[in-house]
Scaffold this motif. Structure first.
Motif, PDB file in Angstrom:
ATOM      1  N   MET A  99      44.975  27.279  23.929  1.00  0.00           N
ATOM      2  CA  MET A  99      44.320  26.834  25.148  1.00  0.00           C
ATOM      3  C   MET A  99      45.001  27.430  26.380  1.00  0.00           C
ATOM      4  SD  MET A  99      43.567  22.928  26.409  1.00  0.00           S
ATOM      5  CE  MET A  99      45.328  22.566  26.567  1.00  0.00           C
ATOM      6  N   GLN A 100      46.341  27.500  26.345  1.00  0.00           N
ATOM      7  CA  GLN A 100      47.069  28.101  27.464  1.00  0.00           C
ATOM      8  C   GLN A 100      46.700  29.581  27.613  1.00  0.00           C
ATOM      9  OE1 GLN A 100      48.950  26.793  29.701  1.00  0.00           O
ATOM     10  NE2 GLN A 100      49.494  24.776  28.957  1.00  0.00           N
ATOM     11  N   ASP A 101      46.628  30.315  26.489  1.00  0.00           N
ATOM     12  CA  ASP A 101      46.244  31.737  26.535  1.00  0.00           C
ATOM     13  C   ASP A 101      44.829  31.898  27.079  1.00  0.00           C
ATOM     14  OD1 ASP A 101      48.720  32.318  25.479  1.00  0.00           O
ATOM     15  OD2 ASP A 101      48.004  32.415  23.410  1.00  0.00           O
ATOM     16  N   GLU A 102      43.933  31.015  26.665  1.00  0.00           N
ATOM     17  CA  GLU A 102      42.555  31.100  27.136  1.00  0.00           C
ATOM     18  C   GLU A 102      42.475  30.841  28.637  1.00  0.00           C
ATOM     19  OE1 GLU A 102      38.185  29.093  26.137  1.00  0.00           O
ATOM     20  OE2 GLU A 102      39.997  28.488  25.049  1.00  0.00           O
ATOM     21  N   MET A 103      43.269  29.899  29.120  1.00  0.00           N
ATOM     22  CA  MET A 103      43.280  29.614  30.556  1.00  0.00           C
ATOM     23  C   MET A 103      43.796  30.814  31.345  1.00  0.00           C
ATOM     24  SD  MET A 103      44.564  25.647  30.705  1.00  0.00           S
ATOM     25  CE  MET A 103      44.543  25.656  32.495  1.00  0.00           C
ATOM     26  N   ILE A 104      44.811  31.493  30.818  1.00  0.00           N
ATOM     27  CA  ILE A 104      45.335  32.688  31.492  1.00  0.00           C
ATOM     28  C   ILE A 104      44.278  33.780  31.563  1.00  0.00           C
ATOM     29  CG2 ILE A 104      47.047  34.527  31.319  1.00  0.00           C
ATOM     30  CD1 ILE A 104      48.976  32.477  30.139  1.00  0.00           C
ATOM     31  N   ASP A 105      43.526  33.989  30.464  1.00  0.00           N
ATOM     32  CA  ASP A 105      42.465  34.999  30.452  1.00  0.00           C
ATOM     33  C   ASP A 105      41.377  34.664  31.470  1.00  0.00           C
ATOM     34  OD1 ASP A 105      43.834  36.323  28.474  1.00  0.00           O
ATOM     35  OD2 ASP A 105      42.698  35.399  26.833  1.00  0.00           O
ATOM     36  N   LEU A 106      41.007  33.386  31.542  1.00  0.00           N
ATOM     37  CA  LEU A 106      39.971  32.981  32.496  1.00  0.00           C
ATOM     38  C   LEU A 106      40.431  33.205  33.935  1.00  0.00           C
ATOM     39  CD1 LEU A 106      38.709  29.687  30.800  1.00  0.00           C
ATOM     40  CD2 LEU A 106      37.497  31.880  30.949  1.00  0.00           C
ATOM     41  N   MET A 107      41.693  32.936  34.212  1.00  0.00           N
ATOM     42  CA  MET A 107      42.214  33.158  35.560  1.00  0.00           C
ATOM     43  C   MET A 107      42.205  34.644  35.904  1.00  0.00           C
ATOM     44  SD  MET A 107      45.350  30.408  35.652  1.00  0.00           S
ATOM     45  CE  MET A 107      45.848  30.896  37.304  1.00  0.00           C
ATOM     46  N   ASP A 108      42.553  35.486  34.939  1.00  0.00           N
ATOM     47  CA  ASP A 108      42.521  36.942  35.175  1.00  0.00           C
ATOM     48  C   ASP A 108      41.095  37.407  35.457  1.00  0.00           C
ATOM     49  OD1 ASP A 108      45.242  37.055  34.814  1.00  0.00           O
ATOM     50  OD2 ASP A 108      45.115  37.614  32.686  1.00  0.00           O
ATOM     51  N   GLN A 109      40.126  36.882  34.683  1.00  0.00           N
ATOM     52  CA  GLN A 109      38.730  37.257  34.909  1.00  0.00           C
ATOM     53  C   GLN A 109      38.258  36.801  36.286  1.00  0.00           C
ATOM     54  OE1 GLN A 109      36.319  35.807  31.684  1.00  0.00           O
ATOM     55  NE2 GLN A 109      37.507  36.872  30.113  1.00  0.00           N
ATOM     56  N   SER A 110      38.663  35.600  36.686  1.00  0.00           N
ATOM     57  CA  SER A 110      38.284  35.104  38.005  1.00  0.00           C
ATOM     58  C   SER A 110      38.846  35.994  39.111  1.00  0.00           C
ATOM     59  CB  SER A 110      38.771  33.662  38.168  1.00  0.00           C
ATOM     60  OG  SER A 110      38.508  33.182  39.463  1.00  0.00           O
ATOM     61  N   ASN A 111      40.083  36.442  38.970  1.00  0.00           N
ATOM     62  CA  ASN A 111      40.680  37.331  39.972  1.00  0.00           C
ATOM     63  C   ASN A 111      39.939  38.665  40.041  1.00  0.00           C
ATOM     64  OD1 ASN A 111      42.638  35.433  40.645  1.00  0.00           O
ATOM     65  ND2 ASN A 111      44.059  36.170  39.083  1.00  0.00           N
ATOM     66  N   GLU A 112      39.534  39.185  38.881  1.00  0.00           N
ATOM     67  CA  GLU A 112      38.792  40.449  38.867  1.00  0.00           C
ATOM     68  C   GLU A 112      37.445  40.299  39.563  1.00  0.00           C
ATOM     69  OE1 GLU A 112      38.522  41.633  34.840  1.00  0.00           O
ATOM     70  OE2 GLU A 112      40.677  42.122  34.627  1.00  0.00           O
ATOM     71  N   ILE A 113      36.779  39.155  39.320  1.00  0.00           N
ATOM     72  CA  ILE A 113      35.484  38.924  39.961  1.00  0.00           C
ATOM     73  C   ILE A 113      35.648  38.822  41.480  1.00  0.00           C
ATOM     74  CG2 ILE A 113      33.619  37.244  40.203  1.00  0.00           C
ATOM     75  CD1 ILE A 113      33.993  36.605  37.220  1.00  0.00           C
ATOM     76  N   GLN A 114      36.683  38.118  41.933  1.00  0.00           N
ATOM     77  CA  GLN A 114      36.913  37.998  43.366  1.00  0.00           C
ATOM     78  C   GLN A 114      37.205  39.350  44.014  1.00  0.00           C
ATOM     79  OE1 GLN A 114      36.468  35.249  45.141  1.00  0.00           O
ATOM     80  NE2 GLN A 114      35.888  34.121  43.283  1.00  0.00           N
ATOM     81  N   ASP A 115      37.978  40.181  43.308  1.00  0.00           N
ATOM     82  CA  ASP A 115      38.246  41.527  43.829  1.00  0.00           C
ATOM     83  C   ASP A 115      36.971  42.347  43.936  1.00  0.00           C
ATOM     84  OD1 ASP A 115      40.898  40.857  44.000  1.00  0.00           O
ATOM     85  OD2 ASP A 115      41.455  41.762  42.061  1.00  0.00           O
ATOM     86  N   ALA A 116      36.099  42.219  42.918  1.00  0.00           N
ATOM     87  CA  ALA A 116      34.851  42.986  42.929  1.00  0.00           C
ATOM     88  C   ALA A 116      33.938  42.519  44.058  1.00  0.00           C
ATOM     89  CB  ALA A 116      34.139  42.846  41.582  1.00  0.00           C
ATOM     90  N   LEU A 117      33.835  41.218  44.283  1.00  0.00           N
ATOM     91  CA  LEU A 117      32.993  40.697  45.351  1.00  0.00           C
ATOM     92  C   LEU A 117      33.528  41.048  46.739  1.00  0.00           C
ATOM     93  CD1 LEU A 117      32.151  37.132  43.946  1.00  0.00           C
ATOM     94  CD2 LEU A 117      30.640  39.132  44.039  1.00  0.00           C
ATOM     95  N   GLY A 118      34.831  41.205  46.863  1.00  0.00           N
ATOM     96  CA  GLY A 118      35.420  41.512  48.161  1.00  0.00           C
ATOM     97  C   GLY A 118      35.521  43.000  48.453  1.00  0.00           C
ATOM     98  N   ARG A 119      34.964  43.847  47.584  1.00  0.00           N
ATOM     99  CA  ARG A 119      35.060  45.303  47.793  1.00  0.00           C
ATOM    100  C   ARG A 119      34.119  45.730  48.923  1.00  0.00           C
ATOM    101  NH1 ARG A 119      33.934  48.462  42.483  1.00  0.00           N
ATOM    102  NH2 ARG A 119      35.754  47.188  41.905  1.00  0.00           N
ATOM    103  N   SER A 120      34.559  46.629  49.816  1.00  0.00           N
ATOM    104  CA  SER A 120      33.752  47.128  50.932  1.00  0.00           C
ATOM    105  C   SER A 120      33.081  48.443  50.542  1.00  0.00           C
ATOM    106  CB  SER A 120      34.642  47.335  52.164  1.00  0.00           C
ATOM    107  OG  SER A 120      35.681  48.258  51.861  1.00  0.00           O
ATOM    108  N   TYR A 121      31.914  48.733  51.169  1.00  0.00           N
ATOM    109  CA  TYR A 121      31.123  49.921  50.846  1.00  0.00           C
ATOM    110  C   TYR A 121      30.984  50.818  52.069  1.00  0.00           C
ATOM    111  CZ  TYR A 121      29.850  46.989  46.889  1.00  0.00           C
ATOM    112  OH  TYR A 121      29.897  46.178  45.786  1.00  0.00           O
ATOM    113  N   ASP A 122      31.021  52.169  51.855  1.00  0.00           N
ATOM    114  CA  ASP A 122      30.789  53.185  52.887  1.00  0.00           C
ATOM    115  C   ASP A 122      31.669  52.969  54.108  1.00  0.00           C
ATOM    116  OD1 ASP A 122      28.890  54.310  51.262  1.00  0.00           O
ATOM    117  OD2 ASP A 122      27.236  53.174  52.163  1.00  0.00           O
ATOM    118  N   VAL A 123      32.827  52.567  53.934  1.00  0.00           N
ATOM    119  CA  VAL A 123      33.771  52.408  55.029  1.00  0.00           C
ATOM    120  C   VAL A 123      34.884  53.422  54.847  1.00  0.00           C
ATOM    121  CG1 VAL A 123      35.378  50.857  56.181  1.00  0.00           C
ATOM    122  CG2 VAL A 123      33.237  49.972  55.255  1.00  0.00           C
TER     123      VAL A 123
END
Length: 220
Positions: free
Chosen positions: A130-154
């Protein structure tokens, strides 16, 4: 049968505390007797110090010796009782310690039993998964936040020369818009037109006319 063997006594058995209290009472009684003998011996001592040698003094000495023997006997009994009291106190202390030890051991047994029931229901392997699964979910959440915060044509970097050119272009655009707004205004509303015809203001009918103007109007 009761006549041969007697009846079993239903009286409660004395405890160590009861025995200790009984001995303490006996010691207190002996202290009173010893104090009384000491008072009598003091009286005899004072009397003997004032008496002359003779049969009377010897008789007083014999009574004083008798009291002294009684006091020694009482003191010996008191010493025995004090020894018994000490032994009983030690036995009582040992008994109390054993009782406390048994209570502690029993409490520890119950606690260990409850701990085994509680922790026996926990699967350590599942907890680690369960601890390993929680770590994976947190990593996925961070990746999603990075993708949503990416800027275009700047552009990554802008130089000072590009900034000066942009500012100059904006200034030219503002001047051009100002000129277009000036041309769209009617000529008679411009400041130049108004200034040119300032000396020739139109006459209105409601204003007072001179005599020459009236004659000219009649002639017409």
């Amino acid at each position: 049968m009761n006549r041969l063997f007697g009846t079993r006594s239903s009286a409660p058995k004395a405890s160590l505390g009861d025995a200790l209290n009984n001995i303490d009472e006996r010691i207190s009684s002996l202290d009173v007797k010893i104090s009384k003998l000491n008072s009598e011996l003091t009286t005899y001592q004072q009397k003997l110090s004032r008496m002359r040698d003779g049969p009377g003094k010897n008789s007083v000495k014999q009574r004083a010796l008798k009291l002294l023997r009684q006091r020694k006997q009482l003191e010996a009994q008191k010493d025995q009782l004090m020894s018994q009291s000490w032994n009983i106190s030690q036995a009582q202390m040992t008994t109390d310690n054993l009782k406390n030890t048994m209570i502690t051991v029993d409490a520890m047994k119950r606690s260990n039993k409850e701990l085994r029931k509680t922790y026996g229901k926990i699967d350590v392997d599942k907890l680690e998964d369960m601890q390993d699964e929680m770590i994976d979910l947190m990593d996925q959440s961070n990746e999603i936040q990075d993708a949503l915060g990416r800027s275009y044509d700047v552009p990554d970097d802008v130089s000072e020369s590009e900034l000066d050119a942009e500012l100059e272009a904006l200034g030219d655009e503002v001047e051009a818009n100002g000129e277009l707004e000036g041309e769209s205004m009617p000529s008679y509303l411009t400041d130049s037109a108004i200034g040119a015809d300032t000396d020739k203001l139109p006459n209105f009918i409601d204003e007072d006319q001179t005599d020459a103007e009236k004659k000219e109007m009649v002639a017409q």
